[in-house]
Design an enzyme around this catalytic site. Structure first.
Site, PDB file in Angstrom:
ATOM      1  N   HIS A 250     -18.005 -44.364 -30.593  1.00  0.00           N
ATOM      2  CA  HIS A 250     -17.232 -44.943 -29.489  1.00  0.00           C
ATOM      3  C   HIS A 250     -17.115 -43.940 -28.330  1.00  0.00           C
ATOM      4  O   HIS A 250     -17.372 -44.296 -27.174  1.00  0.00           O
ATOM      5  CB  HIS A 250     -15.843 -45.347 -30.010  1.00  0.00           C
ATOM      6  CG  HIS A 250     -14.974 -45.998 -29.000  1.00  0.00           C
ATOM      7  ND1 HIS A 250     -14.753 -47.354 -28.976  1.00  0.00           N
ATOM      8  CD2 HIS A 250     -14.257 -45.482 -27.965  1.00  0.00           C
ATOM      9  CE1 HIS A 250     -13.937 -47.643 -27.969  1.00  0.00           C
ATOM     10  NE2 HIS A 250     -13.625 -46.521 -27.342  1.00  0.00           N
ATOM     11  N   GLU A 251     -16.749 -42.702 -28.653  1.00  0.00           N
ATOM     12  CA  GLU A 251     -16.590 -41.694 -27.594  1.00  0.00           C
ATOM     13  C   GLU A 251     -17.934 -41.277 -27.003  1.00  0.00           C
ATOM     14  O   GLU A 251     -18.038 -41.056 -25.789  1.00  0.00           O
ATOM     15  CB  GLU A 251     -15.814 -40.480 -28.107  1.00  0.00           C
ATOM     16  CG  GLU A 251     -14.408 -40.792 -28.612  1.00  0.00           C
ATOM     17  CD  GLU A 251     -13.545 -41.622 -27.674  1.00  0.00           C
ATOM     18  OE1 GLU A 251     -13.696 -41.515 -26.440  1.00  0.00           O
ATOM     19  OE2 GLU A 251     -12.698 -42.380 -28.176  1.00  0.00           O
TER      20      GLU A 251
ATOM     21  N   HIS B 278     -18.858 -43.689 -24.410  1.00  0.00           N
ATOM     22  CA  HIS B 278     -18.185 -43.422 -23.130  1.00  0.00           C
ATOM     23  C   HIS B 278     -18.955 -42.382 -22.319  1.00  0.00           C
ATOM     24  O   HIS B 278     -19.102 -42.519 -21.102  1.00  0.00           O
ATOM     25  CB  HIS B 278     -16.758 -42.915 -23.357  1.00  0.00           C
ATOM     26  CG  HIS B 278     -15.753 -43.990 -23.560  1.00  0.00           C
ATOM     27  ND1 HIS B 278     -15.471 -44.954 -22.615  1.00  0.00           N
ATOM     28  CD2 HIS B 278     -14.951 -44.257 -24.624  1.00  0.00           C
ATOM     29  CE1 HIS B 278     -14.539 -45.757 -23.070  1.00  0.00           C
ATOM     30  NE2 HIS B 278     -14.214 -45.368 -24.295  1.00  0.00           N
TER      31      HIS B 278
END
Length: 169
Positions: A134-135, A138
């Protein structure tokens, strides 16, 4: 200092981040601000791009601050290995109020620099593997909404557009 978290649709969230050239005092302040912001939100992870800084850096703490040893700082992270698959619901501090089931690896090994500039490698499984992916997304300008397809994505995007028009986003 708690920094404002950018929301889905803000252009800088959708741009890839640049590598951190040197882990200096400015990067240290950013890390501290990101940790404080993540805990205040509250969230389990936060990427620098979410606070408007286009740097390849994220922080994660699955314990939400309950165990100092669980805090992970990754600067210039890269995947060493990913394997398996998990389907779980997730949300995002940049897409508050929305959740969706997203396909993620069941295991993700990430290598990067810690907050003192030393190299470290962490083997994440299940929720930590999900948080790593998820990070990392980003840092590549991708949000979990971008991984969705069909009606689920359309519904979330339409609701966000409606909130924007009413000034509540």
């Amino acid at each position: 200092m708690i920094r404002p978290i950018l929301r889905y649709g803000q252009s800088s969230l959708h741009q890839p981040a640049s590598e951190v050239a040197v882990v200096d005092d400015e990067v240290q302040r950013l890390v501290e601000d990101m940790i404080e912001t993540m805990y205040a939100a509250p969230g389990v992870g936060l990427a620098a791009t979410q606070v408007g800084v286009p740097a390849r850096l994220f922080v994660i703490d699955l314990s939400l601050g309950r165990r100092a040893s669980d805090l992970i700082v990754m600067i210039n992270p890269v995947f060493v290995a990913v394997e398996g698959m998990q389907l779980e619901e997730e949300g995002c501090l940049s897409v508050p109020g929305f959740n969706a089931t997203v396909v993620r690896p069941a295991r993700a090994v990430v290598r990067g620099l810690d907050r003192s500039g030393g190299e470290h490698t962490i083997d994440g499984r299940e929720l930590l593997a999900r948080a790593f992916q998820h990070e990392m997304d980003h840092l590549d300008g991708t949000l979990f909404v971008d991984r969705l397809r069909g009606i689920k994505k359309e519904l979330i995007v339409r609701k966000i557009q409606k909130l924007k028009r009413s000034g509540r986003w």
